[in-house]
Enzyme design. Structure first.
Site, PDB file in Angstrom:
ATOM      1  N   ASP A   8     -11.823  13.066  -0.137  1.00 26.82           N
ATOM      2  CA  ASP A   8     -11.927  14.207   0.784  1.00 26.82           C
ATOM      3  C   ASP A   8     -11.306  15.413   0.074  1.00 26.82           C
ATOM      4  O   ASP A   8     -10.996  15.372  -1.130  1.00 26.82           O
ATOM      5  CB  ASP A   8     -11.285  13.879   2.141  1.00 26.82           C
ATOM      6  CG  ASP A   8      -9.761  13.877   2.118  1.00 26.82           C
ATOM      7  OD1 ASP A   8      -9.165  13.991   1.015  1.00 26.82           O
ATOM      8  OD2 ASP A   8      -9.155  13.758   3.202  1.00 26.82           O
ATOM      9  N   CYS A  66      -7.576  10.548  -0.990  1.00 27.20           N
ATOM     10  CA  CYS A  66      -7.436  11.534   0.090  1.00 27.20           C
ATOM     11  C   CYS A  66      -6.031  12.107  -0.041  1.00 27.20           C
ATOM     12  O   CYS A  66      -5.419  11.974  -1.104  1.00 27.20           O
ATOM     13  CB  CYS A  66      -7.741  10.929   1.465  1.00 27.20           C
ATOM     14  SG  CYS A  66      -6.605   9.664   2.046  1.00 27.20           S
ATOM     15  N   THR A  68      -3.107  11.244   1.283  1.00 24.33           N
ATOM     16  CA  THR A  68      -2.123  10.178   1.062  1.00 24.33           C
ATOM     17  C   THR A  68      -2.722   8.934   0.426  1.00 24.33           C
ATOM     18  O   THR A  68      -1.980   8.048  -0.006  1.00 24.33           O
ATOM     19  CB  THR A  68      -1.526   9.732   2.401  1.00 24.33           C
ATOM     20  OG1 THR A  68      -2.625   9.302   3.236  1.00 24.33           O
ATOM     21  CG2 THR A  68      -0.766  10.852   3.094  1.00 24.33           C
ATOM     22  N   GLY A  69      -4.024   8.811   0.453  1.00 22.97           N
ATOM     23  CA  GLY A  69      -4.696   7.572   0.051  1.00 22.97           C
ATOM     24  C   GLY A  69      -4.809   6.570   1.187  1.00 22.97           C
ATOM     25  O   GLY A  69      -5.495   5.555   1.061  1.00 22.97           O
ATOM     26  N   HIS A  99      -3.690 -10.484  -8.911  1.00 22.22           N
ATOM     27  CA  HIS A  99      -3.623 -11.391  -7.756  1.00 22.22           C
ATOM     28  C   HIS A  99      -4.699 -11.157  -6.700  1.00 22.22           C
ATOM     29  O   HIS A  99      -5.137 -12.113  -6.067  1.00 22.22           O
ATOM     30  CB  HIS A  99      -2.244 -11.290  -7.090  1.00 22.22           C
ATOM     31  CG  HIS A  99      -1.150 -11.914  -7.918  1.00 22.22           C
ATOM     32  ND1 HIS A  99       0.144 -12.048  -7.463  1.00 22.22           N
ATOM     33  CD2 HIS A  99      -1.167 -12.438  -9.173  1.00 22.22           C
ATOM     34  CE1 HIS A  99       0.876 -12.637  -8.398  1.00 22.22           C
ATOM     35  NE2 HIS A  99       0.111 -12.866  -9.456  1.00 22.22           N
ATOM     36  N   ASN A 100      -5.063  -9.890  -6.448  1.00 22.58           N
ATOM     37  CA  ASN A 100      -6.023  -9.597  -5.367  1.00 22.58           C
ATOM     38  C   ASN A 100      -7.423  -9.328  -5.888  1.00 22.58           C
ATOM     39  O   ASN A 100      -8.352  -9.176  -5.103  1.00 22.58           O
ATOM     40  CB  ASN A 100      -5.605  -8.360  -4.553  1.00 22.58           C
ATOM     41  CG  ASN A 100      -4.138  -8.306  -4.205  1.00 22.58           C
ATOM     42  OD1 ASN A 100      -3.452  -7.333  -4.513  1.00 22.58           O
ATOM     43  ND2 ASN A 100      -3.644  -9.352  -3.562  1.00 22.58           N
ATOM     44  N   ARG A 110      -1.840  14.199  -2.615  1.00 20.44           N
ATOM     45  CA  ARG A 110      -0.632  14.946  -2.275  1.00 20.44           C
ATOM     46  C   ARG A 110       0.632  14.141  -2.547  1.00 20.44           C
ATOM     47  O   ARG A 110       1.743  14.605  -2.260  1.00 20.44           O
ATOM     48  CB  ARG A 110      -0.686  15.356  -0.796  1.00 20.44           C
ATOM     49  CG  ARG A 110      -1.843  16.293  -0.486  1.00 20.44           C
ATOM     50  CD  ARG A 110      -1.989  16.561   1.002  1.00 20.44           C
ATOM     51  NE  ARG A 110      -3.166  17.387   1.260  1.00 20.44           N
ATOM     52  CZ  ARG A 110      -3.859  17.384   2.400  1.00 20.44           C
ATOM     53  NH1 ARG A 110      -3.488  16.589   3.391  1.00 20.44           N
ATOM     54  NH2 ARG A 110      -4.920  18.144   2.538  1.00 20.44           N
ATOM     55  N   ARG A 133      -5.062 -20.139  -8.003  1.00 22.54           N
ATOM     56  CA  ARG A 133      -4.626 -20.174  -6.595  1.00 22.54           C
ATOM     57  C   ARG A 133      -4.940 -18.865  -5.873  1.00 22.54           C
ATOM     58  O   ARG A 133      -5.070 -18.842  -4.638  1.00 22.54           O
ATOM     59  CB  ARG A 133      -3.130 -20.480  -6.506  1.00 22.54           C
ATOM     60  CG  ARG A 133      -2.214 -19.358  -6.983  1.00 22.54           C
ATOM     61  CD  ARG A 133      -0.752 -19.786  -7.004  1.00 22.54           C
ATOM     62  NE  ARG A 133       0.159 -18.698  -7.297  1.00 22.54           N
ATOM     63  CZ  ARG A 133       0.395 -18.211  -8.515  1.00 22.54           C
ATOM     64  NH1 ARG A 133      -0.245 -18.698  -9.568  1.00 22.54           N
ATOM     65  NH2 ARG A 133       1.274 -17.240  -8.702  1.00 22.54           N
ATOM     66  N   HIS A 134      -5.071 -17.786  -6.632  1.00 24.60           N
ATOM     67  CA  HIS A 134      -5.351 -16.490  -5.997  1.00 24.60           C
ATOM     68  C   HIS A 134      -6.775 -16.422  -5.449  1.00 24.60           C
ATOM     69  O   HIS A 134      -7.043 -15.686  -4.511  1.00 24.60           O
ATOM     70  CB  HIS A 134      -5.091 -15.358  -6.987  1.00 24.60           C
ATOM     71  CG  HIS A 134      -3.678 -15.352  -7.463  1.00 24.60           C
ATOM     72  ND1 HIS A 134      -2.622 -15.089  -6.629  1.00 24.60           N
ATOM     73  CD2 HIS A 134      -3.146 -15.651  -8.674  1.00 24.60           C
ATOM     74  CE1 HIS A 134      -1.491 -15.200  -7.307  1.00 24.60           C
ATOM     75  NE2 HIS A 134      -1.784 -15.542  -8.551  1.00 24.60           N
TER      76      HIS A 134
END
Ligand code: RB5
Length: 143
Positions: A8, A66, A68-69, A99-100, A110, A133-134
């Protein structure tokens, strides 16, 4: 490798800095889905655009910004198959890949400097997902 970018108005300048880094320093193709100025727009529109580009296979990965994200990562994570990680330091950028297996990153224009954001982008791109395991846990997110 193609990376979808979107922001944005609050993340516009950071998106531009990340685009420059990806295209000029890393020679990575980007799919810039806007916005294209600091005029006020709604972050969910842009979060959804980038997330759908990744989920539909138009891009391999995505980065959204954005103010703040936060809002744009919330919007991106509503799209099935998206794991969008809001990162504020290098450790988060490394471990959200390890891991993710995050397929998108979110940053705050900002809250995060271009130098730090680009360092986090590099770490995320250069780190391998550990699997094992992840994968069970990533599968649980998708279910
Ligand atoms: C826009 O002012 C601001 O709310 C937005 O960029 C973002 O920070 C929302 O989470």
């Amino acid at each position: 490798m193609k990376i979808a970018l979107a922001s944005d108005h609050g993340g516009f300048e950071l998106k531009e800095a990340i685009k420059k880094h990806l295209t000029e320093d890393r020679k990575i193709e980007v799919l810039d889905l806007g916005t294209d100025s600091t005029a006020s727009v709604d972050y969910p529109v842009y979060g959804h655009k980038a997330a759908h580009a990744v989920a539909d296979g138009e891009a391999d990965l995505g980065i959204v910004c954005c103010g703040t994200g936060i809002g744009i990562s919330m919007a991106a994570n509503k799209v099935k198959g998206i794991r969008c990680a809001l990162c504020t330091n290098e450790y988060m950028a490394e471990f959200t890949k390890r891991h993710n297996n995050a397929n998108m990153l979110a940053f705050g224009g900002r809250t995060t400097t271009p130098d730090l954001a680009n360092r986090m982008v590099d770490i995320w791109l250069d780190t391998e997902y550990e699997g094992g395991r992840h994968q069970r846990r990533v599968d649980q997110i998708e279910e």
